[in-house]
Design an enzyme around this catalytic site. Sequence first.
Site, PDB file in Angstrom:
ATOM      1  N   GLY A  13       0.796  -1.073   0.070  1.00  0.00           N
ATOM      2  CA  GLY A  13       0.004  -0.065   0.077  1.00  0.00           C
ATOM      3  C   GLY A  13       0.789   1.215   0.143  1.00  0.00           C
ATOM      4  N   TYR A  14       0.163   2.489  -0.138  1.00  0.00           N
ATOM      5  CA  TYR A  14       1.103   3.789  -0.524  1.00  0.00           C
ATOM      6  C   TYR A  14       0.628   4.658   0.651  1.00  0.00           C
ATOM      7  CZ  TYR A  14       2.193   1.464  -4.755  1.00  0.00           C
ATOM      8  OH  TYR A  14       2.916   0.582  -5.337  1.00  0.00           O
ATOM      9  N   LEU A  15       1.981   5.031   1.519  1.00  0.00           N
ATOM     10  CA  LEU A  15       1.481   5.865   2.519  1.00  0.00           C
ATOM     11  C   LEU A  15       1.579   7.446   2.354  1.00  0.00           C
ATOM     12  CD1 LEU A  15       4.267   4.186   4.892  1.00  0.00           C
ATOM     13  CD2 LEU A  15       1.775   3.609   5.050  1.00  0.00           C
TER      14      LEU A  15
END
Length: 160
Positions: free
Chosen positions: A28-30
């Site tokens: 996932g992308y923070l």
Amino acid sequence: MYKEIERKFLVRGEGWRGRADPVPYRQGYLARTADRVVRVRIAGEQGFLTVKIKSGVISREEFEYSVPLEDARSMLDALSPGEIIEKNRYTFEEKGSVWEVDEFFGANSGLVVAEIELESEDQEFEKPEWLGEEVSRLSRYLNVELARNPYSDWRTGEKH
């Protein structure tokens, strides 16, 4: 730091199957901006934190760090389910090049993409027969975009 130069293709047929065992990925992308992303990933049983900064048409500066598996899980668990990508990655050599084939699940189910990392943007290589259309310059096939706008939302019924 590592410079990632990558070309990406859709996969057609099943000719790539059976060449490697799958490694499950959850990522996932923070954070993301127009030219950089911060990604957390679990690959198999290893956690990674990666920063990618666009530096060319198909190249990026990449900074990747191992993180404890539990930390990676906690960061992923803090994201909403729609921000997570799940896939199996198959890595193998064919025709003198190392290929990574990603078979996506969930909202990106049905999408199978092959990637090859190169020394330069114009490096030549031999294409396997199972390689389909090149999508290197189509941003919707980037993992960061697939997390935000999944394949199931935009595909046209065409099998890839």
